[in-house]
Structures are given as structure tokens and as C-alpha cells.
Design a protein around this motif. Structure first.
Motif, PDB file in Angstrom:
ATOM      1  N   GLN A   1       0.828  -1.213   0.000  1.00  0.00           N
ATOM      2  CA  GLN A   1       0.000   0.000   0.000  1.00  0.00           C
ATOM      3  C   GLN A   1       0.865   1.267   0.000  1.00  0.00           C
ATOM      4  N   ILE A   2       0.419   2.247  -0.719  1.00  0.00           N
ATOM      5  CA  ILE A   2       0.929   3.610  -0.530  1.00  0.00           C
ATOM      6  C   ILE A   2       0.046   4.231   0.542  1.00  0.00           C
ATOM      7  N   ASN A   3       0.557   4.272   1.768  1.00  0.00           N
ATOM      8  CA  ASN A   3      -0.269   4.709   2.893  1.00  0.00           C
ATOM      9  C   ASN A   3      -0.483   6.214   2.932  1.00  0.00           C
ATOM     10  N   GLN A   4       0.588   6.974   2.653  1.00  0.00           N
ATOM     11  CA  GLN A   4       0.528   8.435   2.722  1.00  0.00           C
ATOM     12  C   GLN A   4       1.367   9.034   1.594  1.00  0.00           C
ATOM     13  N   ILE A   5       0.940  10.195   1.129  1.00  0.00           N
ATOM     14  CA  ILE A   5       1.732  10.999   0.200  1.00  0.00           C
ATOM     15  C   ILE A   5       1.605  12.454   0.634  1.00  0.00           C
TER      16      ILE A   5
ATOM     17  N   SER B   1       3.954   0.466   2.745  1.00  0.00           N
ATOM     18  CA  SER B   1       4.046  -0.671   3.664  1.00  0.00           C
ATOM     19  C   SER B   1       2.929  -1.665   3.337  1.00  0.00           C
ATOM     20  N   ALA B   2       2.805  -2.689   4.173  1.00  0.00           N
ATOM     21  CA  ALA B   2       1.715  -3.648   4.024  1.00  0.00           C
ATOM     22  C   ALA B   2       0.487  -3.253   4.843  1.00  0.00           C
ATOM     23  N   ASP B   3       0.547  -2.129   5.557  1.00  0.00           N
ATOM     24  CA  ASP B   3      -0.605  -1.673   6.332  1.00  0.00           C
ATOM     25  C   ASP B   3      -1.789  -1.433   5.395  1.00  0.00           C
ATOM     26  N   PRO B   4      -2.974  -1.955   5.696  1.00  0.00           N
ATOM     27  CA  PRO B   4      -4.119  -1.872   4.782  1.00  0.00           C
ATOM     28  C   PRO B   4      -4.795  -0.502   4.773  1.00  0.00           C
ATOM     29  N   VAL B   5      -4.043   0.505   4.322  1.00  0.00           N
ATOM     30  CA  VAL B   5      -4.548   1.878   4.249  1.00  0.00           C
ATOM     31  C   VAL B   5      -4.009   2.521   2.980  1.00  0.00           C
ATOM     32  N   GLY B   6      -4.874   3.211   2.217  1.00  0.00           N
ATOM     33  CA  GLY B   6      -4.399   4.018   1.092  1.00  0.00           C
ATOM     34  C   GLY B   6      -4.619   3.379  -0.254  1.00  0.00           C
ATOM     35  N   LEU B   7      -3.630   3.503  -1.124  1.00  0.00           N
ATOM     36  CA  LEU B   7      -3.705   2.975  -2.482  1.00  0.00           C
ATOM     37  C   LEU B   7      -2.968   1.643  -2.554  1.00  0.00           C
ATOM     38  N   THR B   8      -3.642   0.614  -3.029  1.00  0.00           N
ATOM     39  CA  THR B   8      -3.018  -0.689  -3.198  1.00  0.00           C
ATOM     40  C   THR B   8      -2.303  -0.739  -4.539  1.00  0.00           C
ATOM     41  N   ILE B   9      -1.018  -1.086  -4.523  1.00  0.00           N
ATOM     42  CA  ILE B   9      -0.253  -1.230  -5.764  1.00  0.00           C
ATOM     43  C   ILE B   9      -0.570  -2.589  -6.376  1.00  0.00           C
ATOM     44  N   ASP B  10      -1.025  -2.604  -7.616  1.00  0.00           N
ATOM     45  CA  ASP B  10      -1.405  -3.858  -8.268  1.00  0.00           C
ATOM     46  C   ASP B  10      -0.290  -4.427  -9.148  1.00  0.00           C
ATOM     47  N   ARG B  11       0.247  -3.612 -10.064  1.00  0.00           N
ATOM     48  CA  ARG B  11       1.305  -4.119 -10.947  1.00  0.00           C
ATOM     49  C   ARG B  11       1.974  -2.951 -11.652  1.00  0.00           C
TER      50      ARG B  11
ATOM     51  N   GLY C   1      10.243   9.346 -19.518  1.00  0.00           N
ATOM     52  CA  GLY C   1      11.600   9.810 -19.303  1.00  0.00           C
ATOM     53  C   GLY C   1      12.502   9.456 -20.459  1.00  0.00           C
ATOM     54  N   PRO C   2      13.795   9.743 -20.313  1.00  0.00           N
ATOM     55  CA  PRO C   2      14.754   9.470 -21.387  1.00  0.00           C
ATOM     56  C   PRO C   2      14.651   8.028 -21.856  1.00  0.00           C
ATOM     57  N   GLY C   3      14.749   7.890 -23.167  1.00  0.00           N
ATOM     58  CA  GLY C   3      14.704   6.521 -23.677  1.00  0.00           C
ATOM     59  C   GLY C   3      14.095   6.322 -25.055  1.00  0.00           C
ATOM     60  N   LEU C   4      12.958   6.859 -25.401  1.00  0.00           N
ATOM     61  CA  LEU C   4      11.876   7.443 -24.603  1.00  0.00           C
ATOM     62  C   LEU C   4      11.127   6.301 -23.933  1.00  0.00           C
ATOM     63  N   SER C   5      11.100   6.298 -22.621  1.00  0.00           N
ATOM     64  CA  SER C   5      10.505   5.195 -21.884  1.00  0.00           C
ATOM     65  C   SER C   5       9.289   5.669 -21.094  1.00  0.00           C
ATOM     66  N   ALA C   6       8.349   4.724 -20.933  1.00  0.00           N
ATOM     67  CA  ALA C   6       7.145   4.985 -20.150  1.00  0.00           C
ATOM     68  C   ALA C   6       7.083   3.979 -19.009  1.00  0.00           C
ATOM     69  N   GLU C   7       6.949   4.488 -17.794  1.00  0.00           N
ATOM     70  CA  GLU C   7       6.785   3.639 -16.616  1.00  0.00           C
ATOM     71  C   GLU C   7       5.344   3.780 -16.136  1.00  0.00           C
ATOM     72  N   THR C   8       4.702   2.643 -15.879  1.00  0.00           N
ATOM     73  CA  THR C   8       3.285   2.634 -15.533  1.00  0.00           C
ATOM     74  C   THR C   8       3.052   1.824 -14.268  1.00  0.00           C
ATOM     75  N   MET C   9       2.196   2.321 -13.409  1.00  0.00           N
ATOM     76  CA  MET C   9       1.798   1.601 -12.198  1.00  0.00           C
ATOM     77  C   MET C   9       0.279   1.568 -12.114  1.00  0.00           C
ATOM     78  N   PHE C  10      -0.283   0.381 -11.879  1.00  0.00           N
ATOM     79  CA  PHE C  10      -1.710   0.246 -11.707  1.00  0.00           C
ATOM     80  C   PHE C  10      -2.013   0.060 -10.222  1.00  0.00           C
ATOM     81  N   PHE C  11      -3.128   0.626  -9.789  1.00  0.00           N
ATOM     82  CA  PHE C  11      -3.445   0.648  -8.367  1.00  0.00           C
ATOM     83  C   PHE C  11      -4.950   0.702  -8.175  1.00  0.00           C
ATOM     84  N   HIS C  12      -5.394   0.504  -6.953  1.00  0.00           N
ATOM     85  CA  HIS C  12      -6.797   0.732  -6.631  1.00  0.00           C
ATOM     86  C   HIS C  12      -6.894   1.275  -5.202  1.00  0.00           C
ATOM     87  N   LYS C  13      -7.964   2.001  -4.938  1.00  0.00           N
ATOM     88  CA  LYS C  13      -8.174   2.578  -3.617  1.00  0.00           C
ATOM     89  C   LYS C  13      -8.764   1.525  -2.704  1.00  0.00           C
ATOM     90  N   LEU C  14      -8.111   1.319  -1.568  1.00  0.00           N
ATOM     91  CA  LEU C  14      -8.565   0.302  -0.616  1.00  0.00           C
ATOM     92  C   LEU C  14      -9.858   0.742   0.056  1.00  0.00           C
TER      93      LEU C  14
END
Length: 355
Positions: A5-9, A210-220, A342-355
């Protein structure tokens, strides 16, 4: 399998709003009327209203220095050594002030890992150790510096944090993305290069993963390099600072590249099934390109456009500003995609969902 989880930003910027002053200075470099007209038109289309810097703006656009600290003197912009001295002076303060917004308190002792991303400065001992010492973290905290990866480095940092927590579920990772882009202004009359410099501002984000069940869950995660685009974004160390080149062909290539790889990135899902979009606002034309390439509705990237208008492009920190907004306003069950280039030209992607 451990859910991460992304608990805080939290986010922070320096106190000096320099956008208007830097626009005024740029105008004084253009003697040709046609070039000035083109510059004004393109600057207006950028849709940026504010950018912040650790350097105070000059009181007048006709002053002998762009900034009040007389770092950027007309005809005598500083060498890289001076720019790195400024990074070493200002970066720790902004980083520590931003981390303080997490209000860790006694929980600071539970931090097990620190990851720092930056592509605008370097020194050693560096920001990672500064954070350990000034934020009351344990001295045995594991530290990782991610350098010179450009605007998509925040997602790289999140991927590292994801791997750490999945392998060691008790881990608590502090991720800091800090960029002082305005330390790399260059004296130029080339319109394309001048416009690219007028995109960038300074900023910092700090996140707790962290693994605390709060915030945004990182999927892939997904990494894509668009073929034939290696030289469209470059960031190289030169005598007069870090030299940025951002080709005007970047948006068209992002649009075309996303159209080709959309199914692979989205894992055959429809873009319209994703309710939350945190696209790195590298510029108005880049957001337009993503919108066209993925056939998104005009309002889909509203959070990214607000960050662009309010702060400009802060390199790796910027997409975290967008995620901060989505974390605060999303509802449980909503699915999303974070994307940065970013340079490359590369694209970085993260999928997530709100817990």
C-alpha cells in the motif's frame, strides 16, 4: 501474497514563485519580433501559472541577474560546481520539511528503508543520509539512491518499494522524490530549448509504503520503451550544468507509441474501466498526447492538468503530486493508472486501486 500500500503521500515546494519573472527574463533574450510572437503564443499554450524555486526571483526582469541571489548573471551563468553547491545547500531543507508533513513521530523508528530519487543534483554523503540523521530515523535503515532516471523515477522508486515490502512484509519504506530543476537554467535564444526550460520548477514528495491496509493498493507495473526515440529526451552533465533537451517530437511519439502498446500496458482492459489517472504532467502537449493515444475523455486528466498549472514540471516529484490528489479524493474500489515518461523514450506505468 502480501498486498503493498501507498499509505501516505505529502508534497512540498520552495516559497519563491518564479514563473512570471522567468517568462519576463526570457522575453528580454529575444530581439527578433517573429521569435517573440512565437514564444508568447507557445508560452500561453503551456497552461502553466506557477512554478517554484529555491532561488528568489529578481525584482526586475531587466536586472543584471535573473534571480535575486545573482546566481544567473546575464552573460555569466554559473558552472556546474556552483549549481551543485546550491543543490547541497537547499535540497536537504526541502526534503526534511516535506517529510515532516508525514507526522511520523514515534513511527519514524519503524522506517526500515529509505529510497530517494533525484536527477538534478548529487553529492555524498547525500540526501539519503541527511534524511536518516535529520528525521530521527534509525542509523541501520537501508538506503537506496535512484539517480538520473528523469521524470519517471518516482514510479521506479515505487516499484523498488513494492519489491521490498513483498519480500519483507514488515518493511516500512520512506520514498522521497526531490528535484531542484531551476538550478539548471541555461542561457539560450533557441525557442525550443527556451520553452523546455520554462516548463520546470522545484518540488518534493514524500511517501510511506508498507503492508498496512490503508491508502492505495499497488497492483502491478509496466515498463515500455518506444522504439526510435532514444534522442528525443536527453539529460547530460556539461560544464555549465545539466543540459536538458526535450524535442518537440516527444508528444507525437508518445501518442503513436501508446496507440501501439495500449493493449499490452492495460493488459487488454479498456482505458475507460480505469477511473483514476495520474499521468506525469510533463507539459500540456504531453497530456494531450496521452489523452489521444489512449482515447481518454477530456476530463480524465484533470488532476494532472491542475498540477501542471499550479507547479509546472518538477521531474520525478510531479506524478506524486497527482497521486496525492487522487489519494485524497478517490473512493474505495476505484481503479487507477499512474504513468510517467523519461529518457529513452521510456514509459513507466503503475496500476493501483483505492482500498
Amino acid at each position: 501474497m502480501t498486498n503493498v500500500q501507498i499509505n501516505q503521500i505529502v508534497t512540498g515546494v520552495p516559497r519563491h514563485d518564479i514563473h512570471v519573472t522567468y517568462l519576463q527574463f526570457a522575453r528580454t533574450l529575444l530581439a527578433d519580433t517573429r521569435a517573440l510572437v512565437l514564444f508568447e503564443r507557445m508560452a500561453a499554450k503551456a497552461q502553466i501559472e506557477h512554478r517554484y524555486s529555491v532561488l528568489a526571483p529578481a525584482t526586475s526582469p531587466d536586472a543584471r541577474s535573473v534571480d535575486g541571489d545573482e546566481v544567473y548573471m546575464r552573460g555569466a551563468f554559473p558552472p556546474i560546481s556552483r549549481r551543485m553547491q546550491l543543490f547541497e545547500r537547499h535540497a536537504p531543507q526541502l526534503a526534511v520539511e516535506t517529510v515532516a508533513k508525514l507526522n511520523l513521530g514515534a513511527a519514524a523508528e519503524r522506517i526500515t528503508h529509505v529510497i530517494v530519487t533525484t536527477c538534478t543534483g548529487m553529492y555524498a554523503p547525500g540526501l539519503d543520509l541527511e534524511l536518516v540523521q535529520q528525521c530521527d530515523l534509525r542509523p541501520e535503515v537501508e538506503r537506496t539512491m535512484v539517480g538520473f532516471m528523469g521524470c519517471h523515477a518516482a514510479i521506479t522508486g515505487l516499484r523498488l518499494a513494492h519489491h521490498i515490502v513483498r519480500s519483507e512484509p514488515a518493511s516500512r519504506v520512506l520514498l522521497v522524490n526531490l528535484e531542484l530543476c531551476t538550478l539548471h537554467l541555461q542561457h539560450t535564444t533557441n525557442i525550443e530549448r527556451m520553452l523546455s526550460f520554462l516548463l520546470f520548477g522545484d518540488g518534493c514528495s514524500a511517501s510511506l509504503i508498507s503492508a498496512d491496509p490503508v491508502g492505495l493498493t499497488i497492483d502491478r507495473f509496466n515498463t515500455t520503451v518506444i522504439p526510435g526515440t532514444r534522442d528525443l529526451i536527453t539529460w547530460k552533465v556539461r560544464d555549465q550544468g545539466f543540459d536538458m533537451f526535450l524535442s518537440g517530437r516527444v508528444p507525437a511519439n508518445i501518442c503513436a507509441g501508446l496507440q501501439v502498446v495500449a493493449d499490452a500496458i492495460l493488459d487488454d482492459a479498456s482505458a475507460k474501466q480505469l477511473e483514476l489517472w495520474a499521468v506525469h504532467p510533463g507539459g500540456r502537449s504531453i497530456l494531450d498526447a496521452v489523452e489521444r493515444g489512449l482515447a481518454l475523455e477530456p476530463t480524465t486528466l484533470a488532476a494532472s492538468r491542475r498540477v501542471l498549472a499550479g507547479y509546472g514540471n518538477m521531474s520525478s516529484a510531479t506524478v506524486m503530486f497527482v497521486l496525492e490528489s487522487l489519494l485524497a479524493t478517490s473512493t474505495p474500489g476505484q481503479r487507477g493508472c499512474a504513468m510517467a515518461f523519461g529518457p529513452g523514450l521510456s514509459a513507466e506505468t503503475m496500476f493501483f486501486h483505492k482500498l
